[in-house]
Enzyme design. Structure first.
Site, mmCIF file in Angstrom:
data_model
loop_
_atom_site.group_PDB
_atom_site.id
_atom_site.type_symbol
_atom_site.label_atom_id
_atom_site.label_comp_id
_atom_site.label_asym_id
_atom_site.label_seq_id
_atom_site.Cartn_x
_atom_site.Cartn_y
_atom_site.Cartn_z
ATOM 1 N N TYR A 141 -3.399 8.210 6.933
ATOM 2 C CA TYR A 141 -4.075 6.903 6.878
ATOM 3 C C TYR A 141 -5.357 6.892 7.711
ATOM 4 C CZ TYR A 141 -0.639 3.984 4.444
ATOM 5 O OH TYR A 141 0.164 3.394 3.507
ATOM 6 N N LYS A 191 8.398 16.588 5.524
ATOM 7 C CA LYS A 191 8.245 17.488 4.371
ATOM 8 C C LYS A 191 7.925 18.862 4.956
ATOM 9 C CE LYS A 191 7.786 18.399 -0.073
ATOM 10 N NZ LYS A 191 8.942 18.398 -1.005
ATOM 11 N N ASP A 223 11.536 13.960 -0.133
ATOM 12 C CA ASP A 223 11.886 13.796 -1.553
ATOM 13 C C ASP A 223 13.388 13.568 -1.734
ATOM 14 O OD1 ASP A 223 12.197 16.418 -0.695
ATOM 15 O OD2 ASP A 223 11.411 17.348 -2.525
ATOM 16 N N ASP A 247 5.650 4.231 4.490
ATOM 17 C CA ASP A 247 5.126 3.217 3.575
ATOM 18 C C ASP A 247 5.910 3.250 2.268
ATOM 19 O OD1 ASP A 247 3.321 1.294 2.497
ATOM 20 O OD2 ASP A 247 2.304 2.913 1.420
ATOM 21 N N ASP A 251 9.226 0.480 0.780
ATOM 22 C CA ASP A 251 9.218 -0.285 -0.475
ATOM 23 C C ASP A 251 10.494 0.020 -1.253
ATOM 24 O OD1 ASP A 251 6.700 -1.349 0.073
ATOM 25 O OD2 ASP A 251 5.997 -1.090 -1.991
HETATM 26 C C1 IPM Z 1 2.273 -1.933 4.127
HETATM 27 C C2 IPM Z 1 1.165 -2.030 3.129
HETATM 28 C C3 IPM Z 1 -0.138 -1.519 3.755
HETATM 29 C C4 IPM Z 1 0.085 -0.068 4.115
HETATM 30 C C5 IPM Z 1 -1.378 -1.677 2.857
HETATM 31 C C6 IPM Z 1 -1.593 -3.096 2.430
HETATM 32 C C7 IPM Z 1 -2.602 -1.136 3.518
HETATM 33 O O1 IPM Z 1 1.490 -1.355 1.968
HETATM 34 O O2 IPM Z 1 2.156 -2.540 5.212
HETATM 35 O O3 IPM Z 1 3.272 -1.277 3.831
HETATM 36 O O4 IPM Z 1 -0.076 0.823 3.280
HETATM 37 O O5 IPM Z 1 0.408 0.192 5.280
HETATM 38 MG MG MG Z 2 3.494 -0.599 1.914
#
Ligand code: IPM
Ligand code: MG
Length: 368
Positions: A141, A191, A223, A247, A251
Protein backbone atom coordinates in the site's frame (compact mmCIF):
# COMPACT_ATOMS: atom_id res chain seq x y z
CA UNK A 1 -12.11 17.30 30.76
CA UNK A 2 -13.82 16.62 27.47
CA UNK A 3 -12.74 13.83 25.15
CA UNK A 4 -11.89 15.27 21.73
CA UNK A 5 -13.47 13.32 18.90
CA UNK A 6 -12.98 14.17 15.24
CA UNK A 7 -15.88 13.03 13.08
CA UNK A 8 -15.19 12.55 9.37
CA UNK A 9 -18.25 11.22 7.65
CA UNK A 10 -16.82 10.96 4.14
CA UNK A 11 -18.73 9.99 1.00
CA UNK A 12 -21.68 7.84 -0.07
CA UNK A 13 -23.46 6.30 2.91
CA UNK A 14 -20.73 7.62 5.25
CA UNK A 15 -22.72 10.65 6.45
CA UNK A 16 -25.85 8.57 7.09
CA UNK A 17 -24.22 5.79 9.09
CA UNK A 18 -21.82 8.03 11.03
CA UNK A 19 -24.72 10.40 11.73
CA UNK A 20 -26.47 7.58 13.58
CA UNK A 21 -23.28 6.55 15.42
CA UNK A 22 -22.69 10.14 16.50
CA UNK A 23 -26.17 10.35 17.97
CA UNK A 24 -25.52 7.12 19.86
CA UNK A 25 -22.38 8.68 21.37
CA UNK A 26 -24.42 11.72 22.38
CA UNK A 27 -26.93 9.55 24.21
CA UNK A 28 -24.07 7.77 26.02
CA UNK A 29 -22.59 11.16 26.90
CA UNK A 30 -25.86 12.29 28.43
CA UNK A 31 -26.60 9.09 30.34
CA UNK A 32 -23.09 8.47 31.63
CA UNK A 33 -22.19 12.13 32.16
CA UNK A 34 -19.24 11.95 29.82
CA UNK A 35 -18.05 15.07 28.09
CA UNK A 36 -17.30 14.83 24.37
CA UNK A 37 -16.10 17.68 22.22
CA UNK A 38 -17.00 16.79 18.63
CA UNK A 39 -15.35 18.41 15.63
CA UNK A 40 -16.25 17.62 12.05
CA UNK A 41 -13.98 17.49 9.03
CA UNK A 42 -14.39 16.92 5.31
CA UNK A 43 -12.28 14.22 3.63
CA UNK A 44 -12.43 12.03 0.54
CA UNK A 45 -14.42 12.92 -2.55
CA UNK A 46 -16.27 15.78 -0.87
CA UNK A 47 -12.97 17.37 0.17
CA UNK A 48 -11.63 16.90 -3.37
CA UNK A 49 -14.65 18.77 -4.73
CA UNK A 50 -14.40 21.61 -2.23
CA UNK A 51 -10.69 21.99 -1.57
CA UNK A 52 -8.99 20.07 -4.38
CA UNK A 53 -7.33 17.63 -1.97
CA UNK A 54 -8.65 14.40 -0.38
CA UNK A 55 -7.17 15.16 3.06
CA UNK A 56 -7.01 18.90 3.85
CA UNK A 57 -4.18 19.97 6.19
CA UNK A 58 -6.50 21.33 8.87
CA UNK A 59 -8.41 18.03 9.03
CA UNK A 60 -5.15 16.15 9.48
CA UNK A 61 -4.12 18.63 12.17
CA UNK A 62 -7.47 18.18 13.95
CA UNK A 63 -7.00 14.42 13.72
CA UNK A 64 -3.58 14.69 15.35
CA UNK A 65 -5.05 16.83 18.13
CA UNK A 66 -7.95 14.45 18.80
CA UNK A 67 -8.27 11.56 21.21
CA UNK A 68 -10.04 9.49 18.57
CA UNK A 69 -11.46 9.73 15.07
CA UNK A 70 -14.76 8.33 13.86
CA UNK A 71 -14.87 7.82 10.12
CA UNK A 72 -17.53 6.71 7.63
CA UNK A 73 -16.26 5.74 4.19
CA UNK A 74 -14.67 7.42 1.21
CA UNK A 75 -14.92 7.14 -2.56
CA UNK A 76 -17.54 6.84 -5.27
CA UNK A 77 -17.98 6.65 -9.04
CA UNK A 78 -17.68 10.42 -9.41
CA UNK A 79 -14.01 10.27 -8.38
CA UNK A 80 -13.15 6.91 -9.92
CA UNK A 81 -11.16 8.14 -12.92
CA UNK A 82 -8.15 5.79 -12.95
CA UNK A 83 -5.97 8.50 -14.49
CA UNK A 84 -6.71 10.97 -11.67
CA UNK A 85 -3.74 11.80 -9.51
CA UNK A 86 -5.83 12.61 -6.47
CA UNK A 87 -8.25 10.00 -5.20
CA UNK A 88 -10.61 9.93 -2.20
CA UNK A 89 -8.94 6.78 -0.83
CA UNK A 90 -5.72 8.75 -0.30
CA UNK A 91 -7.46 10.48 2.61
CA UNK A 92 -7.80 7.20 4.44
CA UNK A 93 -4.31 6.00 3.62
CA UNK A 94 -2.90 9.42 4.58
CA UNK A 95 -4.66 9.46 7.95
CA UNK A 96 -3.56 5.92 8.80
CA UNK A 97 0.05 6.69 7.92
CA UNK A 98 0.28 10.15 9.48
CA UNK A 99 -1.14 8.89 12.76
CA UNK A 100 1.02 5.75 12.76
CA UNK A 101 -2.00 3.47 13.05
CA UNK A 102 -0.23 0.22 12.28
CA UNK A 103 -2.63 -2.22 13.95
CA UNK A 104 -6.05 -2.63 12.42
CA UNK A 105 -8.40 -4.71 14.55
CA UNK A 106 -11.30 -6.35 12.72
CA UNK A 107 -13.45 -8.58 14.96
CA UNK A 108 -15.76 -11.08 13.27
CA UNK A 109 -18.44 -12.71 15.34
CA UNK A 110 -21.38 -14.73 14.10
CA UNK A 111 -24.52 -13.17 15.56
CA UNK A 112 -26.92 -15.98 16.52
CA UNK A 113 -30.02 -14.21 15.26
CA UNK A 114 -28.40 -13.53 11.90
CA UNK A 115 -26.92 -16.89 11.07
CA UNK A 116 -29.52 -17.32 8.34
CA UNK A 117 -28.38 -14.06 6.71
CA UNK A 118 -25.05 -15.58 5.73
CA UNK A 119 -24.77 -17.54 2.50
CA UNK A 120 -22.61 -20.02 4.43
CA UNK A 121 -24.24 -23.04 6.10
CA UNK A 122 -25.24 -22.36 9.68
CA UNK A 123 -23.41 -25.39 11.13
CA UNK A 124 -20.18 -23.91 9.82
CA UNK A 125 -20.55 -20.38 11.16
CA UNK A 126 -22.36 -21.08 14.40
CA UNK A 127 -20.02 -19.95 17.19
CA UNK A 128 -17.48 -18.13 14.99
CA UNK A 129 -15.58 -15.58 17.09
CA UNK A 130 -12.31 -14.37 15.64
CA UNK A 131 -10.28 -11.20 15.27
CA UNK A 132 -8.14 -10.26 12.31
CA UNK A 133 -5.16 -8.00 13.03
CA UNK A 134 -4.24 -6.37 9.75
CA UNK A 135 -0.93 -4.49 9.42
CA UNK A 136 -2.05 -1.09 8.20
CA UNK A 137 0.83 1.27 7.44
CA UNK A 138 3.25 -0.78 5.38
CA UNK A 139 3.58 -3.29 2.57
CA UNK A 140 2.43 -2.79 -0.97
CA UNK A 141 0.00 0.00 0.00
CA UNK A 142 2.88 2.37 0.72
CA UNK A 143 6.05 0.96 -0.90
CA UNK A 144 7.90 3.10 -3.42
CA UNK A 145 8.14 3.15 -6.36
CA UNK A 146 4.44 2.97 -7.04
CA UNK A 147 3.76 4.43 -10.46
CA UNK A 148 2.95 4.11 -14.11
CA UNK A 149 5.78 4.33 -16.59
CA UNK A 150 6.76 3.34 -20.10
CA UNK A 151 9.14 0.47 -20.70
CA UNK A 152 10.56 -1.29 -23.75
CA UNK A 153 7.29 -3.18 -24.24
CA UNK A 154 4.95 -0.26 -23.66
CA UNK A 155 3.04 0.80 -20.54
CA UNK A 156 4.09 -0.58 -17.19
CA UNK A 157 2.69 -0.31 -13.70
CA UNK A 158 4.78 -0.92 -10.62
CA UNK A 159 4.00 -1.28 -6.92
CA UNK A 160 6.51 -2.19 -4.29
CA UNK A 161 5.96 -4.48 -1.33
CA UNK A 162 8.44 -3.76 1.43
CA UNK A 163 8.48 -4.50 5.16
CA UNK A 164 11.10 -3.78 7.78
CA UNK A 165 11.79 -6.02 10.73
CA UNK A 166 10.50 -3.33 13.10
CA UNK A 167 7.20 -2.99 11.23
CA UNK A 168 6.60 -6.72 11.28
CA UNK A 169 7.62 -7.14 14.90
CA UNK A 170 5.35 -4.50 16.35
CA UNK A 171 2.20 -5.81 14.68
CA UNK A 172 3.04 -9.43 15.47
CA UNK A 173 3.62 -8.46 19.11
CA UNK A 174 0.28 -6.68 19.16
CA UNK A 175 -1.38 -9.87 17.87
CA UNK A 176 0.48 -12.14 20.33
CA UNK A 177 -0.63 -9.93 23.22
CA UNK A 178 -4.24 -10.03 22.04
CA UNK A 179 -4.06 -13.81 21.59
CA UNK A 180 -2.88 -14.06 25.18
CA UNK A 181 -6.04 -12.26 26.35
CA UNK A 182 -8.26 -14.51 24.26
CA UNK A 183 -8.05 -18.23 23.43
CA UNK A 184 -4.23 -18.22 23.13
CA UNK A 185 -4.21 -19.22 19.50
CA UNK A 186 -2.53 -17.19 16.77
CA UNK A 187 -2.60 -17.79 13.03
CA UNK A 188 -0.02 -15.81 11.08
CA UNK A 189 -0.84 -15.55 7.38
CA UNK A 190 1.73 -15.00 4.64
CA UNK A 191 2.84 -16.14 1.21
CA UNK A 192 6.25 -17.42 2.27
CA UNK A 193 6.47 -19.87 -0.62
CA UNK A 194 6.75 -16.94 -3.05
CA UNK A 195 7.44 -13.56 -1.40
CA UNK A 196 10.57 -12.32 0.39
CA UNK A 197 8.53 -10.03 2.63
CA UNK A 198 6.51 -13.07 3.69
CA UNK A 199 9.58 -15.16 4.41
CA UNK A 200 10.85 -12.38 6.68
CA UNK A 201 7.39 -12.16 8.25
CA UNK A 202 7.35 -15.90 9.01
CA UNK A 203 10.91 -15.87 10.32
CA UNK A 204 10.00 -13.14 12.81
CA UNK A 205 6.74 -14.87 13.77
CA UNK A 206 8.70 -18.03 14.62
CA UNK A 207 11.32 -16.04 16.58
CA UNK A 208 8.70 -14.14 18.56
CA UNK A 209 6.79 -17.31 19.40
CA UNK A 210 9.70 -18.15 21.74
CA UNK A 211 8.64 -15.21 23.91
CA UNK A 212 4.99 -16.30 23.88
CA UNK A 213 5.21 -19.99 24.65
CA UNK A 214 1.70 -19.93 26.13
CA UNK A 215 0.26 -19.01 22.70
CA UNK A 216 -0.14 -21.74 20.07
CA UNK A 217 1.07 -20.35 16.75
CA UNK A 218 0.47 -21.63 13.27
CA UNK A 219 1.64 -20.20 9.95
CA UNK A 220 -0.74 -20.37 7.00
CA UNK A 221 -0.31 -19.44 3.37
CA UNK A 222 -2.83 -16.82 2.33
CA UNK A 223 -4.37 -18.82 -0.50
CA UNK A 224 -5.19 -21.83 1.63
CA UNK A 225 -6.21 -19.49 4.46
CA UNK A 226 -8.88 -18.04 2.16
CA UNK A 227 -10.30 -21.54 1.94
CA UNK A 228 -9.94 -22.50 5.63
CA UNK A 229 -11.71 -19.31 6.64
CA UNK A 230 -14.84 -20.48 4.88
CA UNK A 231 -14.54 -24.23 5.54
CA UNK A 232 -13.63 -24.14 9.24
CA UNK A 233 -13.85 -20.58 10.58
CA UNK A 234 -14.43 -21.72 14.18
CA UNK A 235 -10.86 -23.03 14.33
CA UNK A 236 -9.44 -19.49 14.32
CA UNK A 237 -9.07 -17.01 17.15
CA UNK A 238 -6.53 -14.27 16.38
CA UNK A 239 -5.34 -14.00 12.78
CA UNK A 240 -2.49 -11.64 11.94
CA UNK A 241 -1.37 -10.67 8.48
CA UNK A 242 0.15 -7.99 6.29
CA UNK A 243 -1.73 -5.06 4.80
CA UNK A 244 -3.11 -6.35 1.51
CA UNK A 245 -3.77 -9.91 2.63
CA UNK A 246 -5.69 -8.44 5.56
CA UNK A 247 -7.72 -6.23 3.27
CA UNK A 248 -8.81 -9.21 1.19
CA UNK A 249 -9.33 -11.73 3.99
CA UNK A 250 -11.49 -9.36 6.06
CA UNK A 251 -13.96 -8.79 3.23
CA UNK A 252 -14.18 -12.55 2.97
CA UNK A 253 -14.52 -12.91 6.74
CA UNK A 254 -17.38 -10.42 6.84
CA UNK A 255 -19.56 -13.01 5.12
CA UNK A 256 -19.21 -15.13 8.25
CA UNK A 257 -20.91 -12.47 10.32
CA UNK A 258 -23.90 -12.25 8.00
CA UNK A 259 -23.18 -8.88 6.42
CA UNK A 260 -20.41 -6.41 5.90
CA UNK A 261 -22.84 -3.88 7.35
CA UNK A 262 -22.13 -5.32 10.79
CA UNK A 263 -18.37 -5.19 10.98
CA UNK A 264 -16.57 -2.38 12.81
CA UNK A 265 -12.85 -1.77 12.95
CA UNK A 266 -10.31 0.02 15.08
CA UNK A 267 -6.88 1.20 13.97
CA UNK A 268 -4.36 1.88 16.69
CA UNK A 269 -0.83 3.15 16.95
CA UNK A 270 1.62 3.14 19.80
CA UNK A 271 1.00 6.68 21.00
CA UNK A 272 -0.89 7.54 24.13
CA UNK A 273 -1.57 11.29 24.30
CA UNK A 274 -1.39 13.67 27.24
CA UNK A 275 -5.04 12.94 28.09
CA UNK A 276 -4.13 9.28 28.53
CA UNK A 277 -5.98 8.24 25.37
CA UNK A 278 -4.58 5.93 22.74
CA UNK A 279 -5.31 7.77 19.50
CA UNK A 280 -7.29 5.57 17.16
CA UNK A 281 -9.30 5.66 13.98
CA UNK A 282 -12.65 3.89 14.02
CA UNK A 283 -14.53 2.96 10.88
CA UNK A 284 -16.84 0.33 9.49
CA UNK A 285 -15.04 -2.09 7.18
CA UNK A 286 -17.65 -1.52 4.47
CA UNK A 287 -17.22 1.03 1.71
CA UNK A 288 -19.23 4.09 0.70
CA UNK A 289 -21.93 2.06 -1.15
CA UNK A 290 -22.81 4.89 -3.55
CA UNK A 291 -25.64 2.81 -5.06
CA UNK A 292 -27.73 3.18 -1.91
CA UNK A 293 -26.41 6.53 -0.64
CA UNK A 294 -29.04 9.01 0.48
CA UNK A 295 -31.84 6.44 0.41
CA UNK A 296 -32.04 5.66 4.10
CA UNK A 297 -31.25 2.01 3.32
CA UNK A 298 -27.75 1.66 4.73
CA UNK A 299 -27.01 -0.41 7.82
CA UNK A 300 -25.61 1.91 10.54
CA UNK A 301 -24.66 -0.94 12.89
CA UNK A 302 -21.04 -1.24 11.74
CA UNK A 303 -20.59 2.50 12.35
CA UNK A 304 -22.35 2.27 15.72
CA UNK A 305 -20.18 -0.69 16.74
CA UNK A 306 -17.13 1.29 15.60
CA UNK A 307 -18.18 4.01 18.03
CA UNK A 308 -18.32 1.33 20.73
CA UNK A 309 -14.78 0.26 19.84
CA UNK A 310 -13.71 3.90 20.08
CA UNK A 311 -15.01 4.12 23.65
CA UNK A 312 -13.24 0.92 24.61
CA UNK A 313 -9.87 1.23 22.89
CA UNK A 314 -9.11 4.94 22.85
CA UNK A 315 -11.00 6.21 25.88
CA UNK A 316 -10.93 3.12 28.09
CA UNK A 317 -14.71 3.25 28.60
CA UNK A 318 -15.33 -0.47 28.44
CA UNK A 319 -18.68 -0.49 30.26
CA UNK A 320 -20.15 2.14 27.94
CA UNK A 321 -18.86 0.21 24.91
CA UNK A 322 -20.57 -2.89 26.25
CA UNK A 323 -23.88 -1.01 26.62
CA UNK A 324 -23.80 -0.11 22.91
CA UNK A 325 -22.86 -3.62 21.80
CA UNK A 326 -25.63 -5.11 23.90
CA UNK A 327 -28.17 -2.64 22.51
CA UNK A 328 -27.20 -3.60 18.95
CA UNK A 329 -27.60 -7.31 19.75
CA UNK A 330 -30.98 -6.68 21.36
CA UNK A 331 -32.31 -4.71 18.40
CA UNK A 332 -31.27 -7.52 16.06
CA UNK A 333 -32.78 -10.07 18.43
CA UNK A 334 -36.08 -8.17 18.29
CA UNK A 335 -36.15 -8.92 14.56
CA UNK A 336 -35.26 -5.52 13.10
CA UNK A 337 -33.35 -5.76 9.83
CA UNK A 338 -31.87 -3.37 7.32
CA UNK A 339 -31.93 -4.47 3.69
CA UNK A 340 -28.44 -6.02 3.74
CA UNK A 341 -29.57 -8.44 6.48
CA UNK A 342 -32.29 -10.05 4.42
CA UNK A 343 -32.55 -13.76 4.94
CA UNK A 344 -31.83 -13.37 8.63
CA UNK A 345 -35.33 -14.52 9.49
CA UNK A 346 -36.26 -11.05 10.75
CA UNK A 347 -39.67 -9.74 10.02
CA UNK A 348 -39.27 -6.01 10.47
CA UNK A 349 -37.54 -4.28 7.55
CA UNK A 350 -36.35 -0.82 8.49
CA UNK A 351 -34.05 1.91 7.23
CA UNK A 352 -30.85 3.47 8.52
CA UNK A 353 -32.49 6.15 10.66
CA UNK A 354 -34.96 3.79 12.30
CA UNK A 355 -32.17 1.33 13.09
CA UNK A 356 -30.15 4.09 14.74
CA UNK A 357 -33.15 5.27 16.72
CA UNK A 358 -33.96 1.75 17.97
CA UNK A 359 -30.39 1.29 19.21
CA UNK A 360 -30.60 4.58 21.10
CA UNK A 361 -33.94 3.62 22.62
CA UNK A 362 -32.47 0.33 23.83
CA UNK A 363 -29.59 2.19 25.45
CA UNK A 364 -31.94 4.62 27.12
CA UNK A 365 -34.24 1.93 28.44
CA UNK A 366 -31.28 -0.13 29.68
CA UNK A 367 -29.91 2.84 31.62
CA UNK A 368 -33.18 3.97 33.16
C1 IPM B 1 -10.51 -1.04 3.79
C2 IPM B 1 -10.73 -0.43 2.44
C3 IPM B 1 -9.56 0.51 2.11
C4 IPM B 1 -8.31 -0.34 2.07
C5 IPM B 1 -9.73 1.29 0.79
C6 IPM B 1 -11.00 2.10 0.77
C7 IPM B 1 -8.55 2.16 0.52
O1 IPM B 1 -10.91 -1.40 1.48
O2 IPM B 1 -10.39 -0.29 4.78
O3 IPM B 1 -10.49 -2.27 3.87
O4 IPM B 1 -7.99 -0.95 1.05
O5 IPM B 1 -7.62 -0.38 3.09
MG1 MG C 1 -11.03 -3.40 2.25
Amino acid sequence: MAYKILVVKGDGIGPEVVGEALQVLKVIARLSAIDFEFKEGLIGGHALDQFGVPLPDDVLKNAQDSDAILLGAVGGPKWDNPAAEKRPEQALLGLRKALGLFANIRPVKAVKDLIGASPIKSDIINGVDLVVIRELTGGIYYGKPSERRTGAEGREGIDTCIYSEAEIKRVLKFAFELARERRKKLTSVDKANVLSTSRLWREIAVELSQQYKDVAVENQLVDSMAMHLIRRPRDFDVIVTENMFGDILTDEASVLAGSMGLLPSASLGEDVNSAGCRIGLYEPIHGSAPDIAGRDEANPLAAILSAAMLLEHSLGLRAEAEIITKAVEDVIHDGHRTRDLQGGGGTKMIGCKAMGRLVREKIESAES
